[in-house]
Design a protein around this motif. Structure first.
Motif, PDB file in Angstrom:
ATOM      1  N   UNK A 150     -31.590 -31.564 -33.531  1.00 37.89           N
ATOM      2  CA  UNK A 150     -30.561 -30.736 -32.900  1.00 37.89           C
ATOM      3  C   UNK A 150     -30.892 -30.476 -31.430  1.00 37.89           C
ATOM      4  N   UNK A 151     -32.162 -30.243 -31.111  1.00 43.40           N
ATOM      5  CA  UNK A 151     -32.556 -30.029 -29.726  1.00 43.40           C
ATOM      6  C   UNK A 151     -32.280 -31.269 -28.880  1.00 43.40           C
ATOM      7  N   UNK A 152     -32.515 -32.447 -29.451  1.00 42.97           N
ATOM      8  CA  UNK A 152     -32.256 -33.666 -28.702  1.00 42.97           C
ATOM      9  C   UNK A 152     -30.769 -33.839 -28.424  1.00 42.97           C
ATOM     10  N   UNK A 153     -29.942 -33.504 -29.405  1.00 44.64           N
ATOM     11  CA  UNK A 153     -28.499 -33.609 -29.206  1.00 44.64           C
ATOM     12  C   UNK A 153     -28.013 -32.596 -28.156  1.00 44.64           C
ATOM     13  N   UNK A 154     -28.617 -31.400 -28.152  1.00 54.71           N
ATOM     14  CA  UNK A 154     -28.261 -30.411 -27.135  1.00 54.71           C
ATOM     15  C   UNK A 154     -28.602 -30.908 -25.735  1.00 54.71           C
ATOM     16  N   UNK A 155     -29.751 -31.527 -25.623  1.00 55.27           N
ATOM     17  CA  UNK A 155     -30.145 -32.061 -24.317  1.00 55.27           C
ATOM     18  C   UNK A 155     -29.225 -33.192 -23.881  1.00 55.27           C
ATOM     19  N   UNK A 156     -28.828 -34.057 -24.826  1.00 61.82           N
ATOM     20  CA  UNK A 156     -27.906 -35.136 -24.482  1.00 61.82           C
ATOM     21  C   UNK A 156     -26.549 -34.571 -24.059  1.00 61.82           C
ATOM     22  N   UNK A 157     -26.115 -33.484 -24.719  1.00 67.55           N
ATOM     23  CA  UNK A 157     -24.837 -32.870 -24.356  1.00 67.55           C
ATOM     24  C   UNK A 157     -24.886 -32.304 -22.942  1.00 67.55           C
ATOM     25  N   UNK A 158     -25.991 -31.650 -22.605  1.00 66.08           N
ATOM     26  CA  UNK A 158     -26.137 -31.105 -21.251  1.00 66.08           C
ATOM     27  C   UNK A 158     -26.171 -32.220 -20.223  1.00 66.08           C
ATOM     28  N   UNK A 159     -26.864 -33.317 -20.513  1.00 62.43           N
ATOM     29  CA  UNK A 159     -26.931 -34.445 -19.577  1.00 62.43           C
ATOM     30  C   UNK A 159     -25.574 -35.105 -19.387  1.00 62.43           C
ATOM     31  N   UNK A 160     -24.804 -35.157 -20.464  1.00 63.99           N
ATOM     32  CA  UNK A 160     -23.465 -35.752 -20.344  1.00 63.99           C
ATOM     33  C   UNK A 160     -22.557 -34.896 -19.459  1.00 63.99           C
ATOM     34  N   UNK A 161     -22.731 -33.550 -19.530  1.00 71.58           N
ATOM     35  CA  UNK A 161     -21.929 -32.675 -18.663  1.00 71.58           C
ATOM     36  C   UNK A 161     -22.360 -32.831 -17.218  1.00 71.58           C
ATOM     37  N   UNK A 162     -23.654 -32.914 -16.967  1.00 71.09           N
ATOM     38  CA  UNK A 162     -24.150 -33.040 -15.594  1.00 71.09           C
ATOM     39  C   UNK A 162     -23.742 -34.374 -14.980  1.00 71.09           C
ATOM     40  N   UNK A 163     -23.733 -35.443 -15.772  1.00 67.13           N
ATOM     41  CA  UNK A 163     -23.371 -36.772 -15.260  1.00 67.13           C
ATOM     42  C   UNK A 163     -21.892 -37.078 -15.381  1.00 67.13           C
ATOM     43  N   UNK A 164     -21.091 -36.139 -15.923  1.00 65.58           N
ATOM     44  CA  UNK A 164     -19.648 -36.314 -16.104  1.00 65.58           C
ATOM     45  C   UNK A 164     -19.332 -37.543 -16.963  1.00 65.58           C
ATOM     46  N   UNK A 165     -20.106 -37.725 -18.023  1.00 66.78           N
ATOM     47  CA  UNK A 165     -19.883 -38.836 -18.953  1.00 66.78           C
ATOM     48  C   UNK A 165     -18.989 -38.341 -20.090  1.00 66.78           C
ATOM     49  N   UNK A 166     -17.675 -38.536 -19.926  1.00 63.05           N
ATOM     50  CA  UNK A 166     -16.721 -38.006 -20.889  1.00 63.05           C
ATOM     51  C   UNK A 166     -16.842 -38.712 -22.257  1.00 63.05           C
ATOM     52  N   UNK A 167     -16.997 -40.076 -22.311  1.00 60.84           N
ATOM     53  CA  UNK A 167     -17.124 -40.713 -23.639  1.00 60.84           C
ATOM     54  C   UNK A 167     -18.327 -40.205 -24.434  1.00 60.84           C
ATOM     55  N   UNK A 168     -19.470 -40.058 -23.743  1.00 61.24           N
ATOM     56  CA  UNK A 168     -20.656 -39.552 -24.448  1.00 61.24           C
ATOM     57  C   UNK A 168     -20.431 -38.131 -24.939  1.00 61.24           C
ATOM     58  N   UNK A 169     -19.816 -37.316 -24.102  1.00 59.26           N
ATOM     59  CA  UNK A 169     -19.546 -35.926 -24.496  1.00 59.26           C
ATOM     60  C   UNK A 169     -18.585 -35.890 -25.681  1.00 59.26           C
ATOM     61  N   UNK A 170     -17.551 -36.765 -25.665  1.00 59.65           N
ATOM     62  CA  UNK A 170     -16.570 -36.771 -26.749  1.00 59.65           C
ATOM     63  C   UNK A 170     -17.191 -37.220 -28.064  1.00 59.65           C
ATOM     64  N   UNK A 171     -18.057 -38.201 -28.004  1.00 56.24           N
ATOM     65  CA  UNK A 171     -18.704 -38.670 -29.236  1.00 56.24           C
ATOM     66  C   UNK A 171     -19.645 -37.616 -29.814  1.00 56.24           C
ATOM     67  N   UNK A 172     -20.306 -36.873 -28.963  1.00 55.14           N
ATOM     68  CA  UNK A 172     -21.239 -35.847 -29.447  1.00 55.14           C
ATOM     69  C   UNK A 172     -20.506 -34.698 -30.131  1.00 55.14           C
ATOM     70  N   UNK A 173     -19.420 -34.193 -29.546  1.00 56.23           N
ATOM     71  CA  UNK A 173     -18.747 -33.042 -30.146  1.00 56.23           C
ATOM     72  C   UNK A 173     -17.912 -33.433 -31.359  1.00 56.23           C
ATOM     73  N   UNK A 174     -17.429 -34.675 -31.402  1.00 57.39           N
ATOM     74  CA  UNK A 174     -16.704 -35.102 -32.596  1.00 57.39           C
ATOM     75  C   UNK A 174     -17.667 -35.369 -33.736  1.00 57.39           C
ATOM     76  N   UNK A 175     -18.873 -35.846 -33.411  1.00 55.84           N
ATOM     77  CA  UNK A 175     -19.839 -36.093 -34.463  1.00 55.84           C
ATOM     78  C   UNK A 175     -20.434 -34.815 -35.025  1.00 55.84           C
ATOM     79  N   UNK A 176     -20.515 -33.759 -34.172  1.00 53.00           N
ATOM     80  CA  UNK A 176     -21.105 -32.498 -34.629  1.00 53.00           C
ATOM     81  C   UNK A 176     -20.461 -31.378 -33.801  1.00 53.00           C
ATOM     82  N   UNK A 177     -19.372 -30.777 -34.315  1.00 51.50           N
ATOM     83  CA  UNK A 177     -18.627 -29.757 -33.577  1.00 51.50           C
ATOM     84  C   UNK A 177     -19.418 -28.454 -33.419  1.00 51.50           C
ATOM     85  N   UNK A 178     -20.511 -28.301 -34.147  1.00 50.95           N
ATOM     86  CA  UNK A 178     -21.295 -27.069 -34.000  1.00 50.95           C
ATOM     87  C   UNK A 178     -21.953 -26.968 -32.635  1.00 50.95           C
TER      88      UNK A 178
END
Length: 616
Positions: free
Chosen positions: A1-29
């Protein structure tokens, strides 16, 4: 879970919308997780980086996230307003309109956050669609409102937008009574001040809680451009008085604004305010002299300040300057006592012009080369300087004694109050406590307890008597002060003795009867009592020794004066002149004898013995 949180933060900082969309659809929590020390939500991070597309995705999944608050109670709308992202603000408004009415931990609304950063477009949008926020969230008693913070930071566009919606907000006061114009003038924001004055011409008359106008604030802070603009556009503002009767010159001098004073002298006609007195009679020159601002004094005198103006205490404004001139000039020292044959001396405060004339005449005589100044004989000059030195030394010792007496009086008051406090507390809460059934003291029948109560009550009321007497009587003479302190000091000895006895009786009443620890405690208390009694006995011996020494000094002085009188009489008899009748009260001898007992015998006798102190 910590790794996924870090990937989510990195996707927001880099403005990577596909990565962000895949992360929240895979785990909405993940969108409900908190990040960092501020406990930000995903939407806080998105708003801080301005990712509108990501914000739209999160709001489609959970629209209530628009009103979520972090550890500082900031909503994502606060963050969007702070960075000035108007598109994000409109997006959050559509998702949760109630977020506009929330304040953070610093009691800041969304509008105030936008004003503090100078986001004029966001402010314009908020005032266009949510103008009631000014009325609902910014009360009159708030320490800072949106227009105040914008005026303080110099955001001219923000101030213009607020005044366009409601012009009355330009006259609003904060908790200190300051209007936005006060703050703009104090910070030197000329554009904001010009804008407010153009829309509210009478705002320059508004006063804060200290009775100071915006022009006073500019003078106090040394804002020259503001002063020049207001003096040109609103001339009466430069001559306004505060509630204390102070002018802009008073405030500039008090805050050591030298450039502001020189600017006022060059740009304004200050003849009517250069010698203006406040409610204490002080002119600006008085304030400069009190604060020892030499450059400021010279500037004010050059601008026309009256050196001889007197305040309510009778002090001249330029007394320090006059004293400086007298010290630098080569003049003779004036006699300081009536015994030297001078009774009417020129005064710095009452006759300043006479003083200056005397100084100038003496200086010109000393600098003259055509008529050299006659010199005194060497022995006479030596005796004169020796007498002057002795007088100064004695006067310094008398002043030190007077200061010591005042300090002793204050110390006795403090100690008496402390003793009264301790004895009152111990009387209300006696040793052994109370009986919970009838409220009586548990040890009331014991003899040590009775001794404790008697001594405790005695110490309490003796201390109250000392405090009452010392606070009620203010002596103006040294002998009266000595008598008062001597009585108070003896009462203090009695109070301290009663306090020590009460403490000993309290320990004795609660101490176990026969144990090894009890005897050790008795020994310790006994040693302490012996030390206290020894100290008092030693002070008593010193007091008796001081009294004997003072009596010996008086007898020595009396014999010396009688001997001088006998020598002068025999000398007159040898020369065939009749002796003076010393019983006549107008003779010089009678004056010496009558003034003998009024001299400071404590200082002189202590000085003669070489101790440098006296006991009372």
């Amino acid at each position: 879970m910590d790794q996924m949180n870090q990937e989510l933060v990195r996707s927001i900082e880099s403005n990577s919308v596909p990565t962000f969309l895949s992360l929240i659809h895979g785990n909405q929590i993940l969108i409900h997780q908190r990040y960092g020390e501020a406990q930000d939500t995903v939407l806080h991070l998105i708003a801080r980086h301005g990712r509108t597309a990501m914000a739209d995705l999160v709001l489609n999944l959970e629209s209530s996230m628009a009103g979520a608050q972090n550890a500082l109670l900031d909503t994502p709308l606060h963050v969007a307003a702070r960075v000035g992202n108007l598109e994000m603000v409109t997006l959050f408004e559509a998702a949760d309109p109630s977020a506009f009415h929330k304040v953070n931990a610093y009691n800041q609304s969304v509008l105030l956050v936008a004003c503090s950063r100078g986001r004029a477009d966001v402010v314009r949008y908020l005032l266009q669609f949510h103008n009631k926020l000014l009325v609902e969230l910014e009360k009159e008693d708030k320490s800072t409102t949106s227009i105040h913070i914008a005026a303080t930071l110099g955001h001219t566009a923000v101030v213009r937008e607020i005044m366009r919606v409601n012009l009355r907000f330009a006259l609003r006061r904060n908790s200190s009574g300051c209007t936005p114009l006060h703050l703009a003038c104090g910070r030197g924001h000329l554009d904001v001040a010009a804008l407010i004055l153009s829309r509210c011409p009478k705002s320059y008359k508004q006063m804060d809680d200290q009775g100071q106008t915006p022009f006073h604030w500019a003078a106090r802070e040394g804002q020259i451009k503001i002063m020049e603009f207001m003096a040109a556009s609103k001339p009466p503002s430069a001559y306004a008085l505060t509630e204390k009767g102070e002018t802009c010159l008073h405030l500039a001098v008090r805050n050591n604004q030298y450039k502001a004073v020189t600017h006022l002298g060059k740009k304004l006609d200050i003849r009517n305010i250069i010698n203006q007195k406040d409610h204490q009679g002080n002119t600006p020159l008085h304030m400069a002299a009190e604060r020892r601002l030499k450059s400021m004094e010279k500037c004010l005198i050059k601008l026309g300040a009256n050196m001889y103006a007197l305040n309510n205490k009778g002090e001249a404004a330029g007394v320090n300057a006059i004293e400086g001139i007298s010290k630098s000039s080569q003049v003779e020292t004036w006699p300081t006592s009536e015994s030297e044959g001078v009774t009417n001396l020129p005064s710095f405060t009452s006759q300043p012009q006479q003083m200056m004339d005397s100084i100038s005449n003496r200086s010109s005589e000393g600098n003259s080369t055509s008529s050299p100044r006659p010199k005194m004989s060497s022995p006479a000059n030596h005796r004169q300087s020796l007498r002057t030195h002795q007088r100064r030394q004695r006067q310094k010792k008398v002043e030190n004694q007077a200061e010591g007496l005042r300090n002793a009086r204050n110390t006795i008051i403090i100690v008496a109050v402390l003793i009264a406090t301790v004895t009152f507390s111990s009387g209300v809460n006696p040793p052994g406590g109370y009986n919970q059934m009838n409220g009586k003291a548990m040890l009331a029948r014991q003899v040590p307890f009775k001794v404790f109560m008697v001594c405790n009550v005695g110490a309490l009321f003796l201390s109250l008597v000392i405090v009452t007497v010392l606070l009620s009587i203010i002596p103006f003479q040294r002998q009266s002060m000595m008598k008062l302190l001597a009585v108070a000091h003896k009462l203090m000895w009695a109070s301290v003795s009663c306090l020590a006895a009460a403490y000993f009786a309290a320990i004795w009443s609660i101490m176990p009867r026969v144990t090894g620890t009890a005897w050790v405690l008795v020994l310790v208390v006994s040693i302490g009592s012996v030390c206290t009694l020894s100290t008092m006995a030693g002070l008593g011996v010193m007091l008796a020794d001081h009294a004997r020494g003072k009596q010996r000094w008086r007898e020595m002085k009396k014999n010396k004066r009688q001997g001088q009188g006998g020598k002068s009489g025999s000398r007159a008899h040898r020369h065939g002149k009749p002796e003076r009748d010393t019983d006549i009260p107008n003779t010089k001898q009678a004056k010496c004898d009558s003034s003998f007992h009024s001299s400071n015998s404590d200082v002189d006798s202590s000085d003669a013995s070489g101790k440098g102190y006296h006991v009372y």
